[in-house]
Each structure stands twice: as structure tokens, then as C-alpha cells.
Design a protein around this motif. Structure first.
Motif, PDB file in Angstrom:
ATOM      1  N   LYS A 169      21.503  46.432  50.759  1.00  0.00           N
ATOM      2  CA  LYS A 169      21.728  45.535  49.629  1.00  0.00           C
ATOM      3  C   LYS A 169      22.292  46.311  48.434  1.00  0.00           C
ATOM      4  CE  LYS A 169      18.223  42.139  50.925  1.00  0.00           C
ATOM      5  NZ  LYS A 169      19.222  41.140  51.317  1.00  0.00           N
ATOM      6  N   ALA A 170      21.801  47.524  48.234  1.00  0.00           N
ATOM      7  CA  ALA A 170      22.325  48.348  47.142  1.00  0.00           C
ATOM      8  C   ALA A 170      23.797  48.665  47.368  1.00  0.00           C
ATOM      9  CB  ALA A 170      21.512  49.639  47.033  1.00  0.00           C
ATOM     10  N   LEU A 171      24.157  49.008  48.610  1.00  0.00           N
ATOM     11  CA  LEU A 171      25.562  49.284  48.922  1.00  0.00           C
ATOM     12  C   LEU A 171      26.441  48.063  48.667  1.00  0.00           C
ATOM     13  CD1 LEU A 171      25.604  51.448  52.192  1.00  0.00           C
ATOM     14  CD2 LEU A 171      25.929  52.187  49.821  1.00  0.00           C
ATOM     15  N   ALA A 172      25.939  46.877  49.062  1.00  0.00           N
ATOM     16  CA  ALA A 172      26.722  45.648  48.870  1.00  0.00           C
ATOM     17  C   ALA A 172      26.964  45.402  47.388  1.00  0.00           C
ATOM     18  CB  ALA A 172      25.999  44.464  49.501  1.00  0.00           C
ATOM     19  N   ILE A 173      25.941  45.583  46.562  1.00  0.00           N
ATOM     20  CA  ILE A 173      26.085  45.368  45.116  1.00  0.00           C
ATOM     21  C   ILE A 173      27.068  46.379  44.521  1.00  0.00           C
ATOM     22  CG2 ILE A 173      24.875  45.517  42.912  1.00  0.00           C
ATOM     23  CD1 ILE A 173      22.406  44.375  44.374  1.00  0.00           C
ATOM     24  N   LEU A 174      26.963  47.640  44.927  1.00  0.00           N
ATOM     25  CA  LEU A 174      27.862  48.670  44.408  1.00  0.00           C
ATOM     26  C   LEU A 174      29.310  48.404  44.818  1.00  0.00           C
ATOM     27  CD1 LEU A 174      25.611  51.797  45.031  1.00  0.00           C
ATOM     28  CD2 LEU A 174      26.215  50.798  42.809  1.00  0.00           C
ATOM     29  N   GLU A 175      29.502  47.931  46.052  1.00  0.00           N
ATOM     30  CA  GLU A 175      30.856  47.621  46.511  1.00  0.00           C
ATOM     31  C   GLU A 175      31.437  46.443  45.729  1.00  0.00           C
ATOM     32  OE1 GLU A 175      30.540  46.961  50.692  1.00  0.00           O
ATOM     33  OE2 GLU A 175      30.244  49.084  51.165  1.00  0.00           O
ATOM     34  N   GLN A 176      30.603  45.448  45.455  1.00  0.00           N
ATOM     35  CA  GLN A 176      31.083  44.298  44.689  1.00  0.00           C
ATOM     36  C   GLN A 176      31.433  44.689  43.259  1.00  0.00           C
ATOM     37  OE1 GLN A 176      28.151  41.204  45.024  1.00  0.00           O
ATOM     38  NE2 GLN A 176      28.407  41.008  47.241  1.00  0.00           N
ATOM     39  N   SER A 177      30.628  45.550  42.669  1.00  0.00           N
ATOM     40  CA  SER A 177      30.932  45.995  41.299  1.00  0.00           C
ATOM     41  C   SER A 177      32.235  46.788  41.271  1.00  0.00           C
ATOM     42  CB  SER A 177      29.780  46.840  40.747  1.00  0.00           C
ATOM     43  OG  SER A 177      29.684  48.095  41.416  1.00  0.00           O
ATOM     44  N   LEU A 178      32.486  47.556  42.335  1.00  0.00           N
ATOM     45  CA  LEU A 178      33.738  48.308  42.420  1.00  0.00           C
ATOM     46  C   LEU A 178      34.935  47.362  42.559  1.00  0.00           C
ATOM     47  CD1 LEU A 178      34.996  51.113  42.524  1.00  0.00           C
ATOM     48  CD2 LEU A 178      34.684  51.103  45.010  1.00  0.00           C
ATOM     49  N   GLU A 179      34.742  46.282  43.323  1.00  0.00           N
ATOM     50  CA  GLU A 179      35.812  45.286  43.467  1.00  0.00           C
ATOM     51  C   GLU A 179      36.133  44.641  42.129  1.00  0.00           C
ATOM     52  OE1 GLU A 179      34.657  42.468  46.400  1.00  0.00           O
ATOM     53  OE2 GLU A 179      34.714  43.909  48.061  1.00  0.00           O
ATOM     54  N   ILE A 180      35.100  44.335  41.355  1.00  0.00           N
ATOM     55  CA  ILE A 180      35.308  43.749  40.029  1.00  0.00           C
ATOM     56  C   ILE A 180      36.080  44.719  39.142  1.00  0.00           C
ATOM     57  CG2 ILE A 180      34.150  42.994  37.923  1.00  0.00           C
ATOM     58  CD1 ILE A 180      31.900  41.915  39.724  1.00  0.00           C
ATOM     59  N   GLU A 181      35.676  45.988  39.178  1.00  0.00           N
ATOM     60  CA  GLU A 181      36.349  47.011  38.385  1.00  0.00           C
ATOM     61  C   GLU A 181      37.825  47.096  38.732  1.00  0.00           C
ATOM     62  OE1 GLU A 181      34.864  51.091  38.667  1.00  0.00           O
ATOM     63  OE2 GLU A 181      33.488  50.582  37.040  1.00  0.00           O
ATOM     64  N   LYS A 182      38.108  47.165  40.023  1.00  0.00           N
ATOM     65  CA  LYS A 182      39.492  47.285  40.478  1.00  0.00           C
ATOM     66  C   LYS A 182      40.305  46.043  40.118  1.00  0.00           C
ATOM     67  CE  LYS A 182      38.742  50.420  44.408  1.00  0.00           C
ATOM     68  NZ  LYS A 182      38.784  50.541  45.888  1.00  0.00           N
ATOM     69  N   MET A 183      39.655  44.901  40.216  1.00  0.00           N
ATOM     70  CA  MET A 183      40.354  43.647  39.935  1.00  0.00           C
ATOM     71  C   MET A 183      40.905  43.646  38.513  1.00  0.00           C
ATOM     72  SD  MET A 183      38.961  39.766  40.465  1.00  0.00           S
ATOM     73  CE  MET A 183      37.561  39.977  39.377  1.00  0.00           C
ATOM     74  N   PHE A 184      40.099  44.100  37.560  1.00  0.00           N
ATOM     75  CA  PHE A 184      40.548  44.060  36.179  1.00  0.00           C
ATOM     76  C   PHE A 184      41.338  45.304  35.786  1.00  0.00           C
ATOM     77  CE2 PHE A 184      37.247  40.864  36.295  1.00  0.00           C
ATOM     78  CZ  PHE A 184      37.912  39.818  35.688  1.00  0.00           C
ATOM     79  N   GLN A 185      41.199  46.371  36.530  1.00  0.00           N
ATOM     80  CA  GLN A 185      42.081  47.512  36.319  1.00  0.00           C
ATOM     81  C   GLN A 185      43.518  47.152  36.690  1.00  0.00           C
ATOM     82  OE1 GLN A 185      40.314  50.620  38.672  1.00  0.00           O
ATOM     83  NE2 GLN A 185      38.905  51.258  37.053  1.00  0.00           N
ATOM     84  N   GLN A 186      43.663  46.214  37.637  1.00  0.00           N
ATOM     85  CA  GLN A 186      44.987  45.778  38.073  1.00  0.00           C
ATOM     86  C   GLN A 186      45.479  44.584  37.266  1.00  0.00           C
ATOM     87  OE1 GLN A 186      44.273  44.896  42.185  1.00  0.00           O
ATOM     88  NE2 GLN A 186      43.964  47.037  42.754  1.00  0.00           N
ATOM     89  N   ASP A 187      44.767  44.257  36.161  1.00  0.00           N
ATOM     90  CA  ASP A 187      45.157  43.151  35.288  1.00  0.00           C
ATOM     91  C   ASP A 187      45.202  41.827  36.032  1.00  0.00           C
ATOM     92  OD1 ASP A 187      45.359  44.718  33.056  1.00  0.00           O
ATOM     93  OD2 ASP A 187      47.460  45.174  33.359  1.00  0.00           O
ATOM     94  N   ASN A 188      44.239  41.608  36.899  1.00  0.00           N
ATOM     95  CA  ASN A 188      44.145  40.318  37.564  1.00  0.00           C
ATOM     96  C   ASN A 188      43.229  39.401  36.759  1.00  0.00           C
ATOM     97  OD1 ASN A 188      45.767  41.100  39.707  1.00  0.00           O
ATOM     98  ND2 ASN A 188      44.051  41.991  40.796  1.00  0.00           N
ATOM     99  N   GLY A 189      43.250  38.141  37.082  1.00  0.00           N
ATOM    100  CA  GLY A 189      42.398  37.167  36.411  1.00  0.00           C
ATOM    101  C   GLY A 189      43.058  35.808  36.431  1.00  0.00           C
ATOM    102  N   ALA A 190      42.245  34.766  36.534  1.00  0.00           N
ATOM    103  CA  ALA A 190      42.783  33.408  36.595  1.00  0.00           C
ATOM    104  C   ALA A 190      43.360  32.992  35.251  1.00  0.00           C
ATOM    105  CB  ALA A 190      41.681  32.440  37.020  1.00  0.00           C
TER     106      ALA A 190
END
Length: 290
Positions: A69-90
Motif C-alpha cells: 500500500k505504501a508503494l502504491a501511494i508513493l507511485e501515485q504521488s510520483l504520477e501527480i508530480e510528473k503530470m504537473f511537471q509536464q504542464d498537464n491539467g484539465a
């Protein structure tokens, strides 16, 4: 309970490396910081995650339960980080009818060709709907057909738009230069009051025609174009709205002895709205194709 990502990151690294010393090297933290984070996590959970065997830490059943569960949370937080580093967003945009139906689609199509993965919402309504949605943060940007004086909104000029008085090609008025008295005698088909196009027309032209003949009010531009094409009367809409019909000859622009009717279209956003890189990049596409 306030478990932090840092605590989960420390826990996962200690489990992988088997010691706080090695984990501190991998995470670029002091050993005391690693030990403190691990102790705080165990205190919040009310269990030990490792059995202490001499200087070694051996993961126990609690640690094994937490790890995936800790790995899943860390992976999701990394996805969020990458998403906004790439200037994505609705993006959420609200436009008044002329802009939303006739101007923005081509601009959005160019934007989507370059950024197909960005979620995009376009809502179309009247000017007051747009202003309300922007003021309530329901959308990111608004496009309106007249100035806005809402104290919480920033309003800036966007495009110049020409309004054209037009008729059916077989209308006798098509062969003449129209004076104010001639316009007052002509049957008019207009948008409903309160809409951007109607307000500009009322102010710039119809104010000179206090007794003009209003034969019909319609709620959308397509209905007006069809009514005019069938000879019910004359009307006035944005040149962009009737461009295809003018080119095909199914509608004809009338010549007036008046200055051209020109209005300014506006872009609005909330005064406290952060204009993200995604938003600013979209605005670069919000110009007519050359």
C-alpha cells in the motif's frame, strides 16, 4: 493521524535496504532523520513495522501488510508530480454563443492536434452565464461578447468582430445603399434581448431607429439565418457567423450609409485565478487562423 509521504518513503527504503544507515544514504537524509521518521510512523500506526535483531531491522507481518500500500501511494504521488511537471491539467472554458459556436471550435481543434491528451471542456451559454461561472470558479476562462464590470473578474479585450446587416439575395434592399429611414421601415429579425449581439446592435444601430419594425425575436443565430434566407426580414449578426452563407451567395450583406458596426470580444478570468502554464499555452491558440 497524519501519515506523510516522507514517512512512507523512509519505511519503504528501510525495508529494501535493511538498515536506517543505508536508507539515509539512498534518501540523502541524516540517519537520525530516517530513524525519527520511522519511529513517528510506527507511533501513529500503533505497531512496530520491523523487529529489531541486534543492529538489523527485519520486516514483520505489520511491515509486510503496509509495504504494497505504501508503494502504491508513493507511485501515485510520483504520477501527480510528473503530470504537473509536464504542464498537464484539465481546461474548462465557457463562451457566449457566437464565440463558442463559431470562433472557438477551429482554435480548439488546432490546440487539440498539438495537445491531444489534455482534458478539455467547452460550455456555451449567454454572457451572464459565462460571467457567473467564472466568478464562481466553475470554469477557468470565459469568452464574452461585451464588456464585463464584475468586481471579481479581470476583463481584457480579445478580438475585434464586425457585425453585418444582411438579407436574402432576392430582397430588393440588396441592390441599395440603406439610410436610417430605410432601415426603420425594413422588417427585422433579431436575437433576444440581453444577449451580447443584441446589446451591441441596440446601442450602435437600433438606437437610431426608435420605431423600427421588429417582426421576430429568435434564440439562436442558425434560426435567424434560415428566417432571413426565406425572406421574412433582415437581421444583423457577426460576419464570422454568416461567412459561409455570404461566400455561397445564400445571404447578402447590405450596404449602409453608416460606419461599420464593430464590437470588441472579451476574455475574462477570476482576479484570484492562477493562470497556469496549461492555460496560458491554450491562450496562444486563441487567435483566428491566418
Amino acid at each position: 493521524m497524519h501519515i506523510t509521504l516522507r514517512q512512507l518513503e523512509v519505511f519503504a527504503e528501510v525495508l529494501k535496504s535493511g538498515s536506517t544507515t543505508q536508507a539515509s544514504v539512498m534518501l540523502a537524509l541524516s540517519q537520525s532523520a530516517v530513524s525519527a521518521a520511522l519511529s513517528d510512523l510506527e507511533a501513529q500506526l500503533g505497531v512496530q513495522l520491523f523487529d529489531r535483531v541486534g543492529k538489523r531491522l527485519v520486516v514483520n507481518e505489520h511491515g509486510r501488510l503496509l509495504y504494497p500500500k505504501a508503494l502504491a501511494i508513493l507511485e501515485q504521488s510520483l504520477e501527480i508530480e510528473k503530470m504537473f511537471q509536464q504542464d498537464n491539467g484539465a481546461l474548462r472554458v465557457f463562451a457566449s454563443s457566437t464565440i463558442g459556436n463559431y470562433l472557438l471550435p477551429a482554435m480548439i481543434a488546432r490546440y487539440r492536434r498539438d495537445y491531444p491528451s489534455i482534458p478539455f471542456e467547452l460550455h456555451v451559454g449567454n454572457t451572464q452565464d459565462v460571467v457567473t461561472a467564472v466568478a464562481e470558479f466553475s470554469v477557468d476562462l470565459g469568452f464574452i461578447e461585451g464588456p464585463c464590470h464584475h468586481p471579481d473578474l479581470v476583463t481584457q479585450p480579445w478580438l475585434e468582430d464586425e457585425l453585418v446587416v444582411f438579407c436574402a439575395p432576392d430582397n430588393p434592399l440588396a441592390q441599395q445603399i440603406l439610410t436610417v429611414p430605410m432601415l426603420a421601415e425594413a422588417p427585422w429579425i433579431l436575437r433576444e434581448r440581453g444577449l451580447g449581439t443584441r446589446e451591441i446592435l441596440d446601442h450602435q444601430l437600433l438606437a437610431q431607429l426608435p420605431h423600427f419594425k421588429l417582426v421576430m425575436e429568435l434564440g439562436n443565430s442558425e434560426a435567424i439565418k434560415h428566417a432571413v434566407r426565406h425572406g421574412i426580414g433582415i437581421s444583423c449578426l457577426s460576419r464570422r457567423v454568416i461567412a459561409d452563407q455570404l461566400a455561397a451567395g445564400s445571404l447578402v450583406a447590405l450596404q449602409l450609409d453608416q460606419p461599420h458596426l464593430v464590437r470588441t470580444l472579451y476574455l475574462v478570468h477570476h482576479r484570484q485565478k492562477h493562470l497556469s502554464n496549461v492555460l496560458q499555452r491554450f491562450l496562444e491558440y486563441c487567435q483566428p487562423a491566418k
